[in-house]
Design a protein around this motif. Structure first.
Motif, PDB file in Angstrom:
ATOM      1  N   UNK A  11      -7.242 -16.766 -40.445  1.00 55.48           N
ATOM      2  CA  UNK A  11      -6.721 -17.905 -41.195  1.00 55.48           C
ATOM      3  C   UNK A  11      -5.562 -18.588 -40.480  1.00 55.48           C
ATOM      4  N   UNK A  12      -4.785 -17.826 -39.709  1.00 53.48           N
ATOM      5  CA  UNK A  12      -3.628 -18.433 -39.059  1.00 53.48           C
ATOM      6  C   UNK A  12      -4.023 -19.088 -37.746  1.00 53.48           C
ATOM      7  N   UNK A  13      -3.478 -20.254 -37.465  1.00 51.94           N
ATOM      8  CA  UNK A  13      -3.772 -20.920 -36.206  1.00 51.94           C
ATOM      9  C   UNK A  13      -2.520 -20.904 -35.328  1.00 51.94           C
ATOM     10  N   UNK A  14      -2.409 -19.892 -34.487  1.00 50.57           N
ATOM     11  CA  UNK A  14      -1.278 -19.867 -33.552  1.00 50.57           C
ATOM     12  C   UNK A  14      -1.746 -19.198 -32.261  1.00 50.57           C
ATOM     13  N   UNK A  15      -0.823 -18.987 -31.333  1.00 47.82           N
ATOM     14  CA  UNK A  15      -1.230 -18.460 -30.030  1.00 47.82           C
ATOM     15  C   UNK A  15      -1.913 -17.094 -30.156  1.00 47.82           C
ATOM     16  N   UNK A  16      -1.442 -16.291 -31.114  1.00 43.59           N
ATOM     17  CA  UNK A  16      -2.009 -14.949 -31.272  1.00 43.59           C
ATOM     18  C   UNK A  16      -3.435 -14.961 -31.819  1.00 43.59           C
ATOM     19  N   UNK A  17      -3.834 -16.042 -32.502  1.00 47.02           N
ATOM     20  CA  UNK A  17      -5.184 -16.065 -33.082  1.00 47.02           C
ATOM     21  C   UNK A  17      -6.180 -16.777 -32.163  1.00 47.02           C
ATOM     22  N   UNK A  18      -5.699 -17.197 -31.003  1.00 48.55           N
ATOM     23  CA  UNK A  18      -6.581 -17.913 -30.062  1.00 48.55           C
ATOM     24  C   UNK A  18      -7.649 -16.975 -29.485  1.00 48.55           C
ATOM     25  N   UNK A  19      -8.906 -17.412 -29.517  1.00 54.81           N
ATOM     26  CA  UNK A  19      -9.985 -16.603 -28.938  1.00 54.81           C
ATOM     27  C   UNK A  19     -10.916 -17.535 -28.154  1.00 54.81           C
ATOM     28  N   UNK A  20     -11.851 -16.936 -27.425  1.00 57.00           N
ATOM     29  CA  UNK A  20     -12.740 -17.716 -26.562  1.00 57.00           C
ATOM     30  C   UNK A  20     -14.186 -17.320 -26.810  1.00 57.00           C
ATOM     31  N   UNK A  21     -15.078 -18.284 -26.694  1.00 55.13           N
ATOM     32  CA  UNK A  21     -16.499 -17.943 -26.684  1.00 55.13           C
ATOM     33  C   UNK A  21     -16.812 -17.462 -25.270  1.00 55.13           C
TER      34      UNK A  21
END
Ligand code: ATP
Length: 542
Positions: free
Chosen positions: A208-218
């Motif tokens: 739910x949170x959008x910050x650097x820690x929640x960043x992921x990649x396909x």
């Protein structure tokens, strides 16, 4: 003016849509660049490519004694990893910092282009000189350059000949004078920026949170899922080195200029093997995989005139690789004599396992000094887990070397489709020769293996044909077609690449024999039903 004859590639694209092989994604909303959908026949073709690969590389693999003098039988096993993985995977693999293309932006059109894919030609009119670029298929390049130059110089069509052309078409990479370059969608010259790096990984947010820690990649490749599971596979199964782990699955790359149908797309499927071996025998295994993979394509119908194995020169190799070869195919959208990559086979040394142990490595394979990110967490820190292997017989401990045959399922399916496309002649119902389009797929890859056709729609023939159709359907994908003259039905099947037609006629009702018509030779043979099924099965299995 009559329309020019469409190119072979245009014919393949249009056949793909007409017969349900490949559709533009989200077409009713105008399409989505770089994304394609496989239709009813296409899905079978691509599934057959993947299944043949999996059967030959993994489940039916029985290749022993390949290295001279050694007990060289080996096991192959599989994995199916998640598409979204821990972000640290991509920092240690190098993708986060190195997986990019050079691109240029157009300040006028606001479009972005890949630097190495933009091609152009020098044109001069009176004292004005310009490097004209265009996003065109190679065979239409000249016309595209001329049309753009004419507009740029403000000439009428009849005055085109006054433009002087200097040299042949070349990549924008070879041009320094960007102020003289006319971008593909610009009216003025000098609107393209200097090339800049553009990372190809798709970003997303987890949770739910959008910050650097929640960043992921396909994932941009399936390989890393295999490396990070190496220890799990060794510990949970009885595999011993040398052995391979295979994976088939979706990968995503934010390609700047997706093009050439399904050749360069943003969402695609890969078929990858990571083969783990002792460093001392790794060169032999590299040669083994390179040759084995090349033969796989030849055995499934790609002709040796259209296929090359290209060893990379030493200056093309990654710093960790002692050998890389590409299997390349002469796709019809490429200019004569040029080839496009189907698969790369790379000797990757211990680079990947070591990176996931120790963190990102520098070109001398030493771990880079750890730096902290904005959130205070270390960038490119390895897992710290021991990913080495202990030989159960010799007790030697070492980090295995890896040979990676990495193929694209979409590019392979496209190559098989292009190779299969043939125009020849076939007799119609009156015995007169008519041109036909036929897809000469290897029976193992053909979407449908056979079609059952009652000769006429009466006298009990449809009922008998239905009975045979249901029997065949239990064994392999098969069509039933009752509509139209039988010659026309044969041609419909030819165009779908169906290798056999089983025709039911009056005799079938009394003696259980059918006519088996072979797609490429068009030879018709009278057989009883069981023999026909056997002949089809043998062709699929060979
Ligand atoms: P290219 O140079 O064409 O971009 P690559 O060398 O980056 O390809 P790899 O990273 O070696 O490709 O990926 C292995 C295989 O995955 C390729 O040989 C190809 O078959 C397939 N593949 C890679 N990128 C794409 C793409 N954008 N669309 C379709 N298939 C792809």
């Amino acid at each position: 003016m009559s329309n020019p004859e469409p190119s072979v590639m245009q014919k393949i694209v249009s056949l793909s849509k007409r017969r349900g092989f490949i559709f533009q994604s989200s077409e009713i909303y105008g399409g989505m660049n770089g994304c394609w959908d496989y239709g009813p026949l296409g899905v079978e073709l691509k599934r057959n490519v993947k299944e043949a690969w999996w059967a030959d590389m993994v489940s039916r693999h029985d290749d022993i004694g390949v290295l001279p003098g050694a007990n060289s039988s080996f096991e192959m096993t599989g994995l199916d990893c998640s598409i979204i993985m821990h972000p640290q995977v991509w920092r240690c693999s190098g993708h986060h910092d190195l997986f990019h293309d050079m691109m240029v932006d157009c300040k006028e059109s606001k479009k972005r282009y890949r630097h190495d894919q933009l091609r152009g030609r020098w044109a001069e009119y009176r004292d004005k000189k310009v490097f004209v670029t265009a996003m065109a298929d190679p065979e239409e390049e000249d016309e595209a350059f001329t049309a753009r130059a004419q507009k740029f110089f403000g000439l009428r069509a009849k005055d085109r000949d006054q433009i002087k052309w200097d040299g042949s078409a070349c990549s924008l990479e070879t041009i320094d004078e960007l102020e003289l370059v006319l971008g593909p969608d610009a009216k003025d010259a000098g609107t393209l920026t200097e090339p800049r790096e553009f990372n190809l990984m798709f970003k997303t947010q987890m949770g739910a949170l959008h910050n650097e820690d929640s960043m992921a990649y396909l994932r941009p490749e399936t390989a890393q899922g295999i490396f990070v599971n190496f220890k799990n596979v060794v510990d949970s199964s009885r595999v011993k080195i040398p052995f391979g782990i295979a994976q088939v699955g979706k990968s995503f790359r934010n390609e700047i200029t997706p093009r050439n149908f399904t050749f360069r797309v943003r969402e695609f499927e890969q078929m990858e093997v990571e083969f783990f071996c002792h460093p001392d025998t790794s060169q032999e295994w590299y040669s083994y995989w390179r040759d084995r993979r090349m033969n796989w394509y030849l055995n499934h119908g790609l002709s040796s005139e259209n296929l090359i194995l290209r060893e990379h020169h030493s200056d093309e190799l990654s710093h960790y690789s002692t050998g890389t070869a590409d299997i390349e195919y002469a796709f019809p959208f490429l200019p004569e004599g040029e080839y496009g990559e189907l698969e790369g086979i790379a000797h990757r040394g211990d680079f990947d396992l070591r990176s996931h142990m120790e963190g990102k490595l520098d070109p001398n394979s030493k771990p880079l000094e750890v730096q902290l990110g904005e959130n205070g967490k270390p960038l490119w820190k390895g897992s710290g887990k021991d990913l080495s292997y202990r030989d159960p017989v010799s007790n030697e401990k070492f980090i295995p070397h890896v040979i990676e045959p990495s193929a694209g399922a979409d590019r392979a399916a496209l190559a098989f489709l292009c190779e299969a496309y043939t125009e020849d002649n076939a007799p119609d119902d009156k015995g007169e020769m008519q041109s036909r389009v036929v897809l000469k797929f290897h029976p193992r890859l053909a979407p449908m293996k056979a079609a059952v056709l009652p000769l006429v729609k009466k006298d009990g023939m449809p009922e008998k044909a239905q009975e045979i159709y249901r029997e065949l359907k239990r064994k392999f994908p098969v069509f039933y077609d009752v509509k139209g003259a039988v010659g026309r039905r044969y041609r419909r099947m030819d165009e779908a690449g169906t290798p056999f037609c089983v025709t039911v006629d009056g005799e079938t009702l009394s003696d259980e024999t059918v006519t088996l018509r072979e797609r490429d030779s068009m030879v018709q043979t009278r057989l009883n039903v069981d023999e026909a099924i056997q002949a089809i099965q043998e062709a699929i299995d060979c």
